[in-house]
Write a protein that holds these residues in place. Structure first.
Motif, PDB file in Angstrom:
ATOM      1  N   PHE A 145       0.668  -1.131  -0.033  1.00 46.56           N
ATOM      2  CA  PHE A 145      -0.086   0.137   0.138  1.00 46.56           C
ATOM      3  C   PHE A 145       0.917   1.404  -0.047  1.00 46.56           C
ATOM      4  O   PHE A 145       0.651   2.386  -0.693  1.00 46.56           O
ATOM      5  CB  PHE A 145      -1.084   0.015   1.419  1.00 46.56           C
ATOM      6  CG  PHE A 145      -1.906   1.508   1.589  1.00 46.56           C
ATOM      7  CD1 PHE A 145      -2.832   1.560   0.802  1.00 46.56           C
ATOM      8  CD2 PHE A 145      -1.087   2.421   2.334  1.00 46.56           C
ATOM      9  CE1 PHE A 145      -3.557   2.818   0.818  1.00 46.56           C
ATOM     10  CE2 PHE A 145      -1.888   3.432   2.384  1.00 46.56           C
ATOM     11  CZ  PHE A 145      -3.290   3.459   1.868  1.00 46.56           C
ATOM     12  N   GLU A 146       2.093   1.328   0.899  1.00 44.11           N
ATOM     13  CA  GLU A 146       2.627   2.491   0.973  1.00 44.11           C
ATOM     14  C   GLU A 146       3.548   2.702  -0.422  1.00 44.11           C
ATOM     15  O   GLU A 146       3.736   3.705  -0.712  1.00 44.11           O
ATOM     16  CB  GLU A 146       3.671   2.421   1.862  1.00 44.11           C
ATOM     17  CG  GLU A 146       3.147   2.336   3.545  1.00 44.11           C
ATOM     18  CD  GLU A 146       2.301   3.883   3.681  1.00 44.11           C
ATOM     19  OE1 GLU A 146       2.888   4.717   3.048  1.00 44.11           O
ATOM     20  OE2 GLU A 146       1.289   3.597   4.246  1.00 44.11           O
ATOM     21  N   SER A 147       3.678   1.574  -1.163  1.00 41.26           N
ATOM     22  CA  SER A 147       4.572   1.630  -2.328  1.00 41.26           C
ATOM     23  C   SER A 147       3.556   2.370  -3.534  1.00 41.26           C
ATOM     24  O   SER A 147       4.093   3.037  -4.383  1.00 41.26           O
ATOM     25  CB  SER A 147       5.155   0.369  -2.665  1.00 41.26           C
ATOM     26  OG  SER A 147       5.865   0.354  -4.144  1.00 41.26           O
ATOM     27  N   ALA A 260       2.486   2.083 -10.060  1.00 35.53           N
ATOM     28  CA  ALA A 260       1.398   2.070  -8.990  1.00 35.53           C
ATOM     29  C   ALA A 260       0.448   0.886  -9.313  1.00 35.53           C
ATOM     30  O   ALA A 260       0.024   0.440  -8.353  1.00 35.53           O
ATOM     31  CB  ALA A 260       0.642   3.258  -9.164  1.00 35.53           C
ATOM     32  N   VAL A 261       0.247   0.724 -10.518  1.00 33.27           N
ATOM     33  CA  VAL A 261      -0.798  -0.322 -10.868  1.00 33.27           C
ATOM     34  C   VAL A 261      -0.028  -1.723 -10.570  1.00 33.27           C
ATOM     35  O   VAL A 261      -0.800  -2.676 -10.022  1.00 33.27           O
ATOM     36  CB  VAL A 261      -0.783  -0.335 -12.579  1.00 33.27           C
ATOM     37  CG1 VAL A 261      -1.659  -1.739 -12.832  1.00 33.27           C
ATOM     38  CG2 VAL A 261      -1.857   0.878 -12.727  1.00 33.27           C
ATOM     39  N   SER A 262       1.229  -2.033 -10.813  1.00 36.28           N
ATOM     40  CA  SER A 262       1.945  -3.262 -10.620  1.00 36.28           C
ATOM     41  C   SER A 262       1.762  -3.627  -8.926  1.00 36.28           C
ATOM     42  O   SER A 262       1.766  -4.424  -8.594  1.00 36.28           O
ATOM     43  CB  SER A 262       3.035  -3.358 -11.319  1.00 36.28           C
ATOM     44  OG  SER A 262       4.189  -2.281 -10.698  1.00 36.28           O
ATOM     45  N   LEU A 283      14.155  -7.456 -10.650  1.00 34.98           N
ATOM     46  CA  LEU A 283      15.340  -6.574 -11.192  1.00 34.98           C
ATOM     47  C   LEU A 283      15.550  -6.861 -12.717  1.00 34.98           C
ATOM     48  O   LEU A 283      15.827  -6.318 -13.529  1.00 34.98           O
ATOM     49  CB  LEU A 283      16.588  -6.977 -10.251  1.00 34.98           C
ATOM     50  CG  LEU A 283      16.891  -6.436  -9.021  1.00 34.98           C
ATOM     51  CD1 LEU A 283      17.933  -7.071  -8.031  1.00 34.98           C
ATOM     52  CD2 LEU A 283      16.821  -4.750  -8.894  1.00 34.98           C
ATOM     53  N   SER A 284      15.425  -8.286 -13.022  1.00 32.70           N
ATOM     54  CA  SER A 284      15.415  -8.668 -14.440  1.00 32.70           C
ATOM     55  C   SER A 284      14.349  -7.950 -15.342  1.00 32.70           C
ATOM     56  O   SER A 284      14.696  -7.444 -16.188  1.00 32.70           O
ATOM     57  CB  SER A 284      15.218 -10.268 -14.346  1.00 32.70           C
ATOM     58  OG  SER A 284      16.202 -10.813 -13.712  1.00 32.70           O
ATOM     59  N   SER A 314       7.561  -0.893  -8.381  1.00 28.62           N
ATOM     60  CA  SER A 314       7.020  -1.211  -7.287  1.00 28.62           C
ATOM     61  C   SER A 314       7.126  -2.498  -6.730  1.00 28.62           C
ATOM     62  O   SER A 314       7.616  -2.497  -5.277  1.00 28.62           O
ATOM     63  CB  SER A 314       5.607  -0.780  -7.350  1.00 28.62           C
ATOM     64  OG  SER A 314       5.310   0.545  -6.892  1.00 28.62           O
ATOM     65  N   PRO A 315       6.908  -3.569  -7.108  1.00 28.03           N
ATOM     66  CA  PRO A 315       7.173  -4.828  -6.720  1.00 28.03           C
ATOM     67  C   PRO A 315       8.783  -5.063  -6.250  1.00 28.03           C
ATOM     68  O   PRO A 315       9.029  -5.730  -5.497  1.00 28.03           O
ATOM     69  CB  PRO A 315       6.866  -5.979  -7.856  1.00 28.03           C
ATOM     70  CG  PRO A 315       5.761  -5.080  -8.733  1.00 28.03           C
ATOM     71  CD  PRO A 315       6.349  -3.603  -8.823  1.00 28.03           C
ATOM     72  N   THR A 316       9.509  -4.458  -6.949  1.00 27.64           N
ATOM     73  CA  THR A 316      10.975  -4.668  -6.696  1.00 27.64           C
ATOM     74  C   THR A 316      11.280  -3.741  -5.512  1.00 27.64           C
ATOM     75  O   THR A 316      11.915  -4.423  -4.391  1.00 27.64           O
ATOM     76  CB  THR A 316      11.916  -4.129  -7.678  1.00 27.64           C
ATOM     77  OG1 THR A 316      11.642  -4.871  -8.993  1.00 27.64           O
ATOM     78  CG2 THR A 316      13.316  -4.498  -7.471  1.00 27.64           C
TER      79      THR A 316
END
Length: 397
Positions: A145-147, A260-262, A283-284, A314-316
């Protein structure tokens, strides 16, 4: 996808620090481009604008871990209040120096003072989440959420400051940033019910950067920060080269929107694969996603390419913060989180400087090659050292 986020706000006090934290850190996407737009409007030099922005970011990077350690020892409120007031004054001095045509060194001095008093409020919000939530699954959702909140800031911030600069004057964006930073941070500091307790260390306490996994993450995020900093200034120049300087904010919003979407999707899922595997894969994808940006020569198509490039960000970053939360002792969590944001800010400084220089010499389209090289470096370092983050959960609540 939204369902898992609904349960985050039942804990008393959470809504308050989330809203105040959002307002207080909203200017984090406004300051860099605000400084760049201000300096270029006065001097016409992207290199000089990038150097001033880099000075600001270097100061943020140097001061970040120190302020994090002070917060761990004395508490968030006692450190935040004086820092944010000094930060607002320093930014005001920077604008006065630019407006008065004072010697160039004064811009760097004011930029350094502004950065040295800057606040990693996002890290402190995450530290509060870690304090109030004991369930790792909920904490994963909270970090996600914070990301997403960060990326929403990066979606709106560049466009907002660009619009203010063009519609009013070059100073309007930074003035708005001061108002938001000071008001939001003071409100955040006043919410003592969710503040993590200060810890008075007995004897000397080592720094979290001495933990191998944290050092690895810091190196990776340094390279990622260089991507962010260079893309900011190169994209402004790219838009101007194609006769659409006003579109710069929207182009930067495209990459943030993808992130944001991811991030929203990523936080809604319960993952079975390890944090390490997710980090390496992120990262890849980060490096691969930047490849189309090198080939774009049209503003509209570039917006789509930047959206795709943002999907892995965001996921990273979420995974990186989760790894730090697991590796760093609770008594040093603010400083541990600060090392991640410090590394990003230092990378942004390097990227802003290099991106400005390369843009002036080779043009914006060619300068994107530097951003791509930094993304590849982040992926290589993360993959090569990934064994360092294969660690058991060390935190004690």
């Amino acid at each position: 996808m939204v369902g898992p986020y609904r349960g985050l706000f039942g804990t008393p006090g959470v809504k308050g620090f989330v809203i105040a934290g959002f307002i207080g850190r909203a200017p984090m996407s406004m300051l860099g481009i605000g400084v760049i737009l201000l300096i270029t409007s006065i001097t016409g030099s992207y290199a000089k604008a990038g150097a001033v922005a880099a000075t600001f970011s270097i100061a943020v990077a140097v001061a970040g871990p120190l302020s994090g350690r002070l917060v761990d020892r004395f508490g968030q409120a006692r450190v935040l209040v004086p820092l944010v007031l000094l930060h607002g004054c320093s930014l005001t001095v920077l604008m006065l120096c630019a407006h008065s045509g004072m010697p160039e060194w004064t811009l760097y001095a004011a930029g350094a003072a502004s950065g040295a008093t800057g606040i990693s409020l996002g890290s402190m919000v995450r530290a509060r989440w870690s304090h109030v939530l004991a369930d790792p699954a909920k904490l994963h959702t909270a970090f996600s959420f914070e990301s997403v909140a960060d990326e929403l800031i990066f979606v709106g911030g560049p466009a907002f400051v660009t619009a203010l600069t063009i519609a009013i004057n070059p100073y309007a964006g930074l003035i708005a940033a001061i108002v938001l930073t000071v008001s939001g941070t003071l409100a955040f500091a006043s919410l003592r019910g969710t503040e993590p307790p200060a810890v008075r260390h007995r004897g000397a306490a080592g720094s979290p950067i001495a933990i191998p996994g944290v050092a690895l993450l810091s190196a990776v995020f340094l390279a990622m920060g260089a991507v962010f900093g260079s893309v900011d200034i190169i994209t402004v120049a790219f838009a101007e080269e194609h006769g659409s300087k006003g579109a710069a904010g929207l182009l930067l919003a495209s990459i943030a929107c993808g992130s944001a979407v991811s991030g929203l999707w990523y936080g809604s899922r319960h993952w079975k694969i390890s944090l390490r595997s997710r980090f390496v894969r992120g990262l890849s994808l980060f490096a691969a996603g930047l490849t189309p940006v090198l080939l774009m020569r049209d503003v509209r198509v570039m917006a789509l390419a930047l959206f795709v490039a943002g999907l892995s960000i965001s996921p990273t970053i979420i995974t990186g913060f989760s790894l730090v939360e697991r590796m760093v002792p609770a008594t040093q969590l603010n400083e541990g989180m600060a090392w991640v944001t410090t590394s990003i800010n230092l990378g942004v400084a390097v990227g802003s400087w290099a991106g400005g220089r390369l843009t002036d010499v080779f043009g914006a389209s060619n300068a994107y090659g530097f951003s791509y090289a930094c993304a590849l470096l982040a992926a290589v370092v993360g993959l090569a050292g990934s064994a360092l983050v294969r660690m058991r959960h060390q935190r004690t609540n």
